[in-house]
Write a protein that holds these residues in place. Sequence first.
Motif, PDB file in Angstrom:
ATOM      1  N   GLU A 597       0.826  -1.211   0.000  1.00 19.56           N
ATOM      2  CA  GLU A 597       0.000   0.000   0.000  1.00 19.56           C
ATOM      3  C   GLU A 597       0.863   1.267   0.000  1.00 19.56           C
ATOM      4  N   ASN A 598       2.183   1.118   0.044  1.00 17.70           N
ATOM      5  CA  ASN A 598       3.064   2.284   0.094  1.00 17.70           C
ATOM      6  C   ASN A 598       2.890   3.186  -1.136  1.00 17.70           C
ATOM      7  N   TYR A 599       2.751   4.480  -0.895  1.00 23.72           N
ATOM      8  CA  TYR A 599       2.411   5.377  -2.010  1.00 23.72           C
ATOM      9  C   TYR A 599       3.532   5.472  -3.055  1.00 23.72           C
ATOM     10  N   ILE A 600       4.797   5.414  -2.603  1.00 23.99           N
ATOM     11  CA  ILE A 600       5.917   5.502  -3.548  1.00 23.99           C
ATOM     12  C   ILE A 600       5.850   4.338  -4.536  1.00 23.99           C
ATOM     13  N   ARG A 602       3.259   2.530  -5.264  1.00 28.57           N
ATOM     14  CA  ARG A 602       2.054   2.638  -6.101  1.00 28.57           C
ATOM     15  C   ARG A 602       2.294   3.599  -7.274  1.00 28.57           C
ATOM     16  N   PHE A 603       2.870   4.748  -6.980  1.00 30.20           N
ATOM     17  CA  PHE A 603       3.172   5.691  -8.067  1.00 30.20           C
ATOM     18  C   PHE A 603       4.143   5.068  -9.060  1.00 30.20           C
ATOM     19  N   ASP A 608       3.694   6.919 -12.569  1.00 35.83           N
ATOM     20  CA  ASP A 608       3.111   8.238 -12.348  1.00 35.83           C
ATOM     21  C   ASP A 608       4.146   9.146 -11.694  1.00 35.83           C
ATOM     22  N   GLY A 611       2.488  12.317 -10.121  1.00 38.95           N
ATOM     23  CA  GLY A 611       1.827  11.998  -8.859  1.00 38.95           C
ATOM     24  C   GLY A 611       2.842  11.867  -7.737  1.00 38.95           C
ATOM     25  N   PHE A 612       3.897  11.139  -8.037  1.00 35.18           N
ATOM     26  CA  PHE A 612       4.967  10.972  -7.055  1.00 35.18           C
ATOM     27  C   PHE A 612       5.537  12.328  -6.661  1.00 35.18           C
ATOM     28  N   HIS A 615       3.246  14.561  -4.470  1.00 35.02           N
ATOM     29  CA  HIS A 615       3.189  14.034  -3.115  1.00 35.02           C
ATOM     30  C   HIS A 615       4.488  14.331  -2.367  1.00 35.02           C
ATOM     31  N   GLU A 616       5.593  14.044  -3.020  1.00 33.17           N
ATOM     32  CA  GLU A 616       6.903  14.187  -2.392  1.00 33.17           C
ATOM     33  C   GLU A 616       7.202  15.654  -2.065  1.00 33.17           C
TER      34      GLU A 616
END
Length: 724
Positions: A597-600, A602-603, A608, A611-612, A615-616
Motif C-alpha cells: 500500500e506504500n504510495y511511492i 504505487r506511483f 506516475d 503523482g509521485f 506528493h513528495e
Amino acid sequence: MIAEVIVDIVHSEVDKIFDYECDFEIAVGTCVVVPFGLWDKTTTGFVIRLKSTTDIAPEKLKSIIRALDERPAINEECLSLARGLADRYRVPLAACLRLFLPPEMRMGEVGESTKTVYFLTEEEPYFPPRAVKQRELYAYLEEHGEADGAFLRKTFGSALNALVERGLVRSKKERVLRTPYRGAEGEAPVRTLTSAQQNAVDIIHSTEKTVTLLHGVTGSGKTEIYLTLIAEQLQKGRSSIFLVPEISLTPQMFSQLRARFRSEVAILHSGLSAGERYDEWRRLREGEAHIAVGARSAVFAPLENLGVIVIDEEHDGSYSSESTPRYNTFEIALARAKYNGCKVVLGSATPSVETYRRAAEGEFELIRLPDRINARPLPEVTLVDMRRELRRGNATPFSSLLRDRLKACLDGGNQAILFLNRRGYAQSVQCRDCGETVKCEHCDVALTYHKEENCLKCHYCGARYKVPRACPSCGSIRIGTMGTGTQRVVRELKTLYPSARILRMDLDTTGGKEGHYKILKQFAAREADILVGTQMVAKGHDFPSVTLVGILDADMSLHFPDYRSGERTFQLVTQVAGRSGRAEEKGEVVLQTCEPENYILRFAANYDYTGFYEHEISMRAAMMFPPFCTIVRVMVTGEDEGETLACLKEVYTRLSALYEREKEKFLFFNRMHAPVKRIQNKYRYQVLMRLLPEGPLAEIYDEVAAVKHKKVLCYVEENPSNLS
Ligand code: ADP
Ligand code: ZN
Ligand code: ZN
C-alpha cells in the motif's frame, strides 16, 4: 615580464604561488618548469597571472626555465572556473586546477607516444644481385610510401640498417595516438527523428532558457535527441560535452558514438590507461576532437567554444563528487554554459525532485516525452504482498507469481532480470540467543556472509573474516544468517530452474577493467537466460529479449534513513522496470514488497512521476527538507578518538558562534556521532545543520577552513547523497 606561478599542484595542501621572471612570450595557463627551493631543484608549475612588477628583490628573482608545452594546459575559462571553485569551497586553487588536467599530465610522467617511420630518399638505386632482402624492402617502401620501423625490422631484418647506411632510406618520428576501444567502429544507423524527438530539438533551439530538462520515459529516444544536438553543433564548428553515469560508460556505447562521430569523439574516464587518457585529453585541447564523453570529471574537458552540454540520467548520484572539492557537476556545467553562451540539456525518466521543481517553476525549460519509441507500451507492474506469501508458508525470495512468470518467460525463450540491491549470500549473521549481529573490527557495520568464499566480508572496508562457529558475544552456537543476497538468489534459482543459465552482476563479479561489460555482453549475446544483480542492472541497458523483470525486495531502499529514500526507491523501481519489454514482445514487472500500500511503490507501479512528485514535494515542504532547505553536514573523522573529538569540539564551537549570530536562518543545528560510527578504523562525528535558502553557507565553509588539525579530516557536504 613577471609570471605568478603556482607550483607543486599535486601534493600540496596549500597554494604555493611565487613570482618568476620570464624572458619569453608566454600565456596564462601554460605549464612551466621552474627552479624551486634552496637547492634550485626543478619542478613544474602553472602560470596563473602575468604582471609587470614584483615585490621580490631583483637578485632573488628566479627565471622560468622553459614552457612544457607551447599551448596553455588550462585556458582562461577553466582558470576562472578553478578560481570560482576555490572560492566557493574554500580550498586551495591547486586542488581545483588538478580537476582540469589528466593526472598523468600533472605528474609530467606521460608524454606523447611516438614511433619511427622510414621512407625512401633516392629513386632506382643499384642493388647487388645477392641483396634480395634489400631489394624487397625497397620495393615495399616504393609501394607504401612509408612504414613503421618495428614492422620493417621484423620483416626485412638487417636490410633496413643496410639501406639506412647507404643513405637510401631515412627515418622520422611520428606521433602515435593511444585510442581506447579502437576498431570498435561500425556503421551508424541512419535514423529520422520521430515528431516528438524533432519537437524536443526545436524547443531546445527556440527556448531562451539556458537549461532544458528532458523528462522522457525509458526508451523514449532521449539519446537520439542528444546525438542530434551534438551533431548540429559539430556542423557549426562548436564542441560538446556529453556526460553519463560511470556505469553507462561501456565500450558498446563508445562504439555507437564512434560510429556516428568518428575521431571527433574523445573519451575521458578512469578506466582508460594513462597513455590513452593523456592522448584523448590532448586531442580535445588541440581541437582535433570536439566531443568529450565521460563521467562527471569530463565536465572539465579542455574544450573551447562549447555548443551544448548534455547530462544524461541527471538524477544519478555519481554527479556529485566525493572528494575535495566536493563539486556539483550541474553547477560547473551551468557556469561553462554561461561563459560559452550555450545550452545545458538534462535528461532523465525520473528527474531528481530538486531539478524537477526548478523546471516546474519555470527556471528550466521542461519537455515531456511520455511515450516510448514506436508507442511500445511500458511494461505492466504487478505488486506482490510478500507478507501474504510468508503466511502461506513461502519463505523463499520468490513469490509464487514471480515463479510462474519466470517459468513462462523461460519457456517462451525470453530473458529475465532479477534485481536485489544486496550482494553476498546473506545480509548478516545473527545470534538467535542474544540477538547480537557479527560486526567488522574496523567499522561499525554488520558483516555480510559470502558463501562462494565461505567468509564474512565488510562492505565498507573490504575486510574478510572466518565464519564464527559460536556467537562472539555470548558463545551460543545458535547463530545463523539473516536476509537474502544475490548469491543466495542464484543458488535458489538453480534448484528451481536447473536448466536455466544464470549470470550474476554485482560488485563481487565485476572486478577488473570492463568487468561489468563482459557480463552485459554475455547476457546481450543470449548466453544466459537470467541476470541477477544489484543496482548495476538498473542503468540504461537495452536488451531486446528481456520480457520479465523481478524486483525481489523493494522495501530495502524505502527504509533507508535518509530524506531521499522515497525518491531513490521511485527512481530505482522505474529504472529497473524500464529494462523490460524494450522490443516487440510485451514486457512485465513483478514488484515484491511487504508494503503493497506504500504510495511511492504505487506511483512507481503506475509510472506516475507527476503523482509521485506532487506528493513528495508537498511532504518536503511540510517537513522543510531539500529543496526547501540545505542540509549541511560537517564530517570530522580520524583514527584517534581523542583528537577527533577535540577537532569536533573546535568545529562545533566555531559553528555555534555562527549559529548564535544567525539563529533565524537555521532549522536545525547539532553535533553527534555519524550514523556509521567508525569506518576503516576512523571515528566519525558530524555537525548536522539544516539551513534556510538564505542561510550562511559560505560562512560555514570559512569556519571549517579555519580549523587545522593534523591527523583529523574535516570537510563540508551539501545535501549529501549518502548520510551514513
Ligand atoms: P532513452 O534514452 O530515452 O531510454 P533510447 O535513446 O535508448 O531511449 O531509445 C530507445 C530505443 O529506440 C533504442 O533502441 C533506439 O535505438 C530506438 N530509437 C530511438 N530513436 C529512434 C528513431 N528516431 N527511429 C527509430 N528508432 C529509434
Ligand atoms: Zn549471542
Ligand atoms: Zn570494515
